[in-house]
Design a protein around this motif. Structure first.
Motif, mmCIF file in Angstrom:
data_model
loop_
_atom_site.group_PDB
_atom_site.id
_atom_site.type_symbol
_atom_site.label_atom_id
_atom_site.label_comp_id
_atom_site.label_asym_id
_atom_site.label_seq_id
_atom_site.Cartn_x
_atom_site.Cartn_y
_atom_site.Cartn_z
ATOM 1 N N SER A 89 9.986 -0.004 9.272
ATOM 2 C CA SER A 89 9.551 1.447 9.942
ATOM 3 C C SER A 89 10.141 2.531 9.135
ATOM 4 C CB SER A 89 10.198 1.430 11.415
ATOM 5 O OG SER A 89 11.511 1.423 11.504
ATOM 6 N N THR A 90 11.092 2.297 8.509
ATOM 7 C CA THR A 90 11.499 3.568 7.858
ATOM 8 C C THR A 90 10.625 4.093 6.542
ATOM 9 O OG1 THR A 90 12.867 2.346 5.913
ATOM 10 C CG2 THR A 90 13.962 2.904 8.104
ATOM 11 N N LEU A 91 9.532 3.352 6.168
ATOM 12 C CA LEU A 91 8.576 3.596 5.064
ATOM 13 C C LEU A 91 7.149 3.968 5.718
ATOM 14 C CD1 LEU A 91 9.475 0.466 2.972
ATOM 15 C CD2 LEU A 91 10.269 2.732 2.653
ATOM 16 N N ASP A 92 6.700 4.614 4.804
ATOM 17 C CA ASP A 92 5.172 5.282 5.141
ATOM 18 C C ASP A 92 4.298 4.098 4.704
ATOM 19 O OD1 ASP A 92 6.122 7.755 5.915
ATOM 20 O OD2 ASP A 92 5.525 8.908 4.529
ATOM 21 N N ALA A 93 3.568 3.753 5.518
ATOM 22 C CA ALA A 93 2.439 2.728 5.256
ATOM 23 C C ALA A 93 1.758 3.142 3.734
ATOM 24 C CB ALA A 93 1.450 2.424 6.408
ATOM 25 N N ASP A 94 1.413 4.434 3.753
ATOM 26 C CA ASP A 94 0.769 4.733 2.566
ATOM 27 C C ASP A 94 1.189 4.588 1.068
ATOM 28 O OD1 ASP A 94 -1.589 5.107 4.066
ATOM 29 O OD2 ASP A 94 -1.192 7.287 4.287
ATOM 30 N N ASP A 95 2.717 4.564 1.286
ATOM 31 C CA ASP A 95 3.637 4.289 0.225
ATOM 32 C C ASP A 95 3.487 2.914 -0.308
ATOM 33 O OD1 ASP A 95 4.411 6.848 0.073
ATOM 34 O OD2 ASP A 95 6.277 6.516 1.278
ATOM 35 N N ILE A 96 3.262 1.950 0.333
ATOM 36 C CA ILE A 96 3.055 0.543 0.166
ATOM 37 C C ILE A 96 1.772 -0.211 0.048
ATOM 38 C CG2 ILE A 96 3.797 -1.667 0.601
ATOM 39 C CD1 ILE A 96 6.385 0.094 -0.295
ATOM 40 N N LEU A 97 0.950 0.146 0.987
ATOM 41 C CA LEU A 97 -0.430 -0.601 1.447
ATOM 42 C C LEU A 97 -1.433 0.315 0.330
ATOM 43 C CD1 LEU A 97 -0.292 -1.137 5.222
ATOM 44 C CD2 LEU A 97 0.613 -2.632 3.472
ATOM 45 N N LEU A 98 -2.374 -0.776 -0.284
ATOM 46 C CA LEU A 98 -3.371 -0.446 -0.855
ATOM 47 C C LEU A 98 -4.585 -1.018 -0.029
ATOM 48 C CD1 LEU A 98 -2.817 -1.615 -4.626
ATOM 49 C CD2 LEU A 98 -2.539 0.645 -3.582
ATOM 50 N N PRO A 99 -5.747 0.101 -0.126
ATOM 51 C CA PRO A 99 -6.738 -0.227 0.841
ATOM 52 C C PRO A 99 -7.267 -1.536 0.623
ATOM 53 C CG PRO A 99 -6.870 2.040 -0.467
ATOM 54 C CD PRO A 99 -5.906 1.227 -1.015
#
Length: 248
Positions: free
Chosen positions: A238-248
């Motif tokens: 929860s400390t990370l932004d989803a867009d920083d890790i997940l690819l579409p």
């Protein structure tokens, strides 16, 4: 003109560099998957010792000891047919674990972590009845157990969690645990209504045959570890932004 071009070049390089890194607490991690995995491993290993006393500012309670209010196991297949329950269980050792490796698979929305726990010590109350390898067993009392050299693989399926007026947070949609343990020793008090000879013989049998027994009871133990790791994963991700890790 040259100065303006230089300024725009610097800004472009800065913005590009900013997008190539992720803030994870006090760690600045590269976005590239292999480097990100190594950075997350190091960050988690710096964070884990704090679990002993807890991290109140993040809502993470102390895990030394870790308290498990109740645990029920029913195994009715193969050489084991036992119904057992455990209450007021305290577990010592979780804060000594070390993360050995973290693999980030952005396209698959998956993180796989391998870790080692040197020792887990448990004690509490038990109640059980059934058969172990065709031998009858029953008891109700105190128990203690020790698990040595645990290697575990934690697989996390990643998702998104909406945040108010902010980018989506990374979330743990699903978490699975597989583990192997080098040795188990245990002691059950008050077996067979307190019959000392039968109780001692059964405890000896349990400790001599722990490998066969642990294979049959592995699934319930993995479920128990899952309950321990899931809240930790929820907080860390929860400390990370989803867009920083997940690819579409």
């Amino acid at each position: 003109m040259n100065k303006i071009l230089l300024i725009f070049s610097v800004i472009k390089i800065f913005c590009s560099a900013e997008k190539s890194f992720i803030n994870f607490g006090s760690f600045i991690c590269p976005r590239e998957e292999n480097a990100l995995g190594r950075c997350l491993r190091d960050a988690l290993n710096s964070y884990i010792p704090q679990l002993a006393t807890g991290v109140p500012e993040y809502g993470v309670p102390s895990c030394e000891p870790l308290f498990v209010p109740s645990l029920a196991i029913e195994q009715t297949a193969g050489p084991i047919s036992v119904t057992s329950s455990y209450t007021d269980v305290s577990v010592r050792g979780p804060s000594t674990m070390r993360v050995k490796d973290v693999q980030v698979h952005s396209a698959k929305h998956e993180v796989i972590a391998t870790l080692h726990i040197p020792e887990l010590r448990m004690k509490g109350n038990y109640n059980l009845k059934g058969k172990l390898l065709m031998l009858p067993i029953e008891g109700d009392g105190k128990f203690s157990a020790k698990y040595d050299d645990i290697d575990a693989t934690v697989t996390i399926v990643l998702g998104r969690k909406p945040r108010l007026n902010a980018a989506d947070a990374l979330a743990c949609k699903k978490l699975d645990v597989m583990f192997n343990v080098k040795k188990v020793s245990m002691d059950l008090d008050n077996l067979f209504g307190g019959d000392g000879d039968l109780g001692n013989a059964m405890n000896k049998f349990l400790n001599e045959n722990w490998e066969k027994l642990s294979k049959e009871l592995q699934s319930p133990m993995e479920d128990a570890l899952k309950d321990f790791f899931k809240p930790l994963a929820d907080h860390v991700l929860s400390t990370l932004d989803a867009d920083d890790i997940l690819l579409p």
